[in-house]
Scaffold this motif. Structure first.
Motif, mmCIF file in Angstrom:
data_model
loop_
_atom_site.group_PDB
_atom_site.id
_atom_site.type_symbol
_atom_site.label_atom_id
_atom_site.label_comp_id
_atom_site.label_asym_id
_atom_site.label_seq_id
_atom_site.Cartn_x
_atom_site.Cartn_y
_atom_site.Cartn_z
ATOM 1 N N ILE A 169 -43.205 -10.529 -44.077
ATOM 2 C CA ILE A 169 -43.170 -9.833 -42.783
ATOM 3 C C ILE A 169 -42.336 -10.581 -41.748
ATOM 4 C CG2 ILE A 169 -45.424 -8.751 -43.153
ATOM 5 C CD1 ILE A 169 -46.609 -10.807 -41.246
ATOM 6 N N GLN A 170 -41.737 -11.696 -42.137
ATOM 7 C CA GLN A 170 -40.959 -12.499 -41.198
ATOM 8 C C GLN A 170 -39.484 -12.091 -41.240
ATOM 9 O OE1 GLN A 170 -41.414 -16.684 -41.865
ATOM 10 N NE2 GLN A 170 -40.469 -17.281 -39.929
ATOM 11 N N ASN A 171 -38.845 -12.128 -40.049
ATOM 12 C CA ASN A 171 -37.408 -11.851 -39.926
ATOM 13 C C ASN A 171 -37.018 -10.494 -40.514
ATOM 14 O OD1 ASN A 171 -36.884 -14.352 -38.654
ATOM 15 N ND2 ASN A 171 -36.791 -15.376 -40.642
ATOM 16 N N GLN A 172 -37.791 -9.472 -40.186
ATOM 17 C CA GLN A 172 -37.462 -8.121 -40.628
ATOM 18 C C GLN A 172 -36.283 -7.571 -39.824
ATOM 19 O OE1 GLN A 172 -41.106 -5.553 -41.047
ATOM 20 N NE2 GLN A 172 -42.107 -7.342 -40.185
ATOM 21 N N ALA A 173 -35.608 -6.597 -40.382
ATOM 22 C CA ALA A 173 -34.537 -5.899 -39.672
ATOM 23 C C ALA A 173 -35.091 -4.577 -39.152
ATOM 24 C CB ALA A 173 -33.350 -5.654 -40.597
ATOM 25 N N ILE A 174 -35.251 -4.466 -37.841
ATOM 26 C CA ILE A 174 -35.775 -3.246 -37.225
ATOM 27 C C ILE A 174 -34.708 -2.694 -36.282
ATOM 28 C CG2 ILE A 174 -37.560 -2.277 -35.729
ATOM 29 C CD1 ILE A 174 -39.452 -4.417 -36.725
ATOM 30 N N HIS A 175 -34.260 -1.473 -36.548
ATOM 31 C CA HIS A 175 -33.185 -0.867 -35.766
ATOM 32 C C HIS A 175 -33.728 0.316 -34.965
ATOM 33 C CE1 HIS A 175 -30.393 -3.339 -38.080
ATOM 34 N NE2 HIS A 175 -31.013 -2.925 -39.176
ATOM 35 N N TRP A 176 -33.048 0.633 -33.876
ATOM 36 C CA TRP A 176 -33.488 1.729 -33.009
ATOM 37 C C TRP A 176 -33.539 3.048 -33.767
ATOM 38 C CZ3 TRP A 176 -35.756 0.742 -28.599
ATOM 39 C CH2 TRP A 176 -35.476 -0.446 -27.928
#
Length: 340
Positions: A304-311
Motif C-alpha cells: 500500500i506504500q507509494n501507490q500511483a493515484i491519478h485524478w
C-alpha cells in the motif's frame, strides 16, 4: 453537550488529531531526507481509541465500571508505538534480513502489536461483562454480526471484480480465486486477526463507538455519518502525502481517501448500528486493509506504500463505491422514527 462531554471531546481531538499533526510534521521533514516512514501508519491507528480512553480516565474516575487496567494498558501501548515512530526517524537502524534490510523499529512495532494484542485480550476478558457492556466492549448479536462481516467480504470482492472487468482484467481476477495461495492467505487472515486486533480496535473504538454517536446527534443519522467519513478521511492526510503516495499525488490521494472513508464509513456505521457490536467494524476494517494484497497480487508488506493515484481514477472510484456501499445509508438503521 455538557461540560464533561466537551472536555472528553477536547481530549479526544487533541489525541486523535493533535498527535497526528505533530507526527505528520515529522513525516514531512524526514520524507525529504529519505527516511523510512513505515512505522508511522501503524502508530497512527492507535490514537483515536487512546484519546477516548484518556478522556474517560480523566472525567470518569469514580465510575466503578470503568475498565481502568484495560484502558491504561492501551494508552501505554500507544505511547510505546509513538516512541517507536519517533525513534525510527531520529535513530534509524536496520539489520540484514535475507537479501533485504529490515528496520529494527518496524520489527519492534510488530512485536508490540502482537504481544500487545495478547495482553489486550486477557485484560478485556478479565474486566468483566458489566465493564465491557458499560463501555461498548461487549459483543452482541453475533449471528447478525457474522452476516455483516460476510456481506462486506462479498461486496468488497464484487467491487474489485467490477474494477477488474472495467480494466479488461477479468481473467486475472478469476485466476485469483483459482490460486491456492489466495485461500491459504484468507485462512491466515482469520487467525492473524486476534494477533493484530489492537491496531484496528484503535481506530474503530474512536471513530465508530465514540465519535459516530456524537456526530449523529449533532448532524442527524445520515449527515453525521457522512461528516464523520470526511473528518476520518482528513485524519489520513499525512499518510496520503508521505506514505500511501508521493507528495506530487498527495491531493489526489486525499480526495481518493475521502471517497473511501465516506462510503466505507457508511457501511461501517450501518454494521455498527445494526449489531451494536464494536467488534464488527473492527473486523470489517481489518478485512478492508488486509484484502488489498489478494486483489493486488502482491503480498509484500509495502503493497500500500507509494501507490500511483491519478485524478482520472477518482470518478470511477466514486461511482463504484457509491453503487456498492452508498445505498446502505437509506436502510432502516439510518431512518428517523418519523421515516420508519
Amino acid at each position: 453537550m455538557g461540560k464533561v462531554e466537551k472536555k472528553q471531546l477536547t481530549v479526544f481531538i487533541l489525541a486523535a488529531y493533535g498527535v497526528t499533526c505533530v507526527l505528520g510534521l515529522l513525516m514531512w521533514f524526514f520524507y525529504g531526507k529519505g527516511a523510512d516512514l513505515s512505522v508511522f501508519p501503524n502508530a497512527q491507528m492507535f490514537y483515536p481509541a487512546a484519546g477516548v480512553m484518556l478522556a474517560y480516565l480523566m472525567t470518569k474516575k469514580e465510575d466503578k465500571n470503568l475498565p481502568k487496567p484495560f484502558f491504561i494498558f492501551f494508552i501505554l501501548l500507544t505511547a510505546a508505538m509513538i516512541l517507536c515512530a519517533v525513534f525510527s526517524v531520529f535513530i534509524p537502524y536496520t539489520i540484514e534480513s535475507g537479501e533485504a534490510e529490515a528496520s529494527v523499529w518496524m520489527m519492534a512495532v510488530q512485536a508490540l502489536i502482537i504481544l500487545g494484542s495478547v495482553i489486550f485480550w486477557i485484560l478485556l476478558l478479565t474486566s468483566g461483562k458489566e465493564r465491557r457492556a458499560a463501555y461498548g466492549l461487549k459483543g452482541n448479536n453475533w449471528k447478525m454480526s457474522f452476516l455483516c462481516i460476510l456481506l462486506f467480504f462479498v461486496l468488497y470482492s464484487v467491487r474489485m471484480g467490477i474494477a477488474s472487468a472495467a480494466e479488461g482484467q477479468t481473467a486475472a481476477f478469476g485466476a485469483i480465486w483459482a490460486d491456492p495461495s489466495t485461500w491459504i492467505y484468507l485462512i491466515t487472515l482469520l487467525l492473524n486477526f486476534f494477533l493484530v486486533v489492537t491496531a484496528f480496535f484503535g481506530e474503530e473504538y474512536g471513530w465508530r463507538y465514540y465519535l459516530q454517536p456524537i456526530m449523529q446527534k449533532r448532524f442527524g443519522l445520515r449527515g453525521g455519518v457522512v461528516l464523520l467519513g470526511i473528518v476520518w478521511g482528513l485524519w489520513h492526510m499525512p499518510l496520503d502525502f508521505f506514505y500511501y503516495t508521493t507528495p506530487d499525488m498527495g491531493l489526489a490521494a486525499c480526495v481518493s481517501q475521502q471517497i473511501t472513508c465516506i462510503f466505507i464509513g457508511i457501511f461501517l456505521a450501518y454494521a455498527y448500528m445494526k449489531t451494536n457490536n464494536i467488534w464488527v467494524p473492527v473486523a470489517v476494517h481489518y478485512l478492508n486493509n488486509n484484502l488489498i494484497p489478494v486483489f493486488a497480487g502482491n503480498y509484500s508488506k509495502d503493497v500500500i506504500q507509494n501507490q500511483a493515484i491519478h485524478w482520472g481514477d477518482l470518478i470511477p472510484a466514486l461511482i463504484l463505491n457509491l453503487v456498492i456501499f452508498g445505498w446502505f445509508i437509506f436502510l432502516k438503521p439510518f431512518r428517523t422514527v418519523k421515516e420508519q
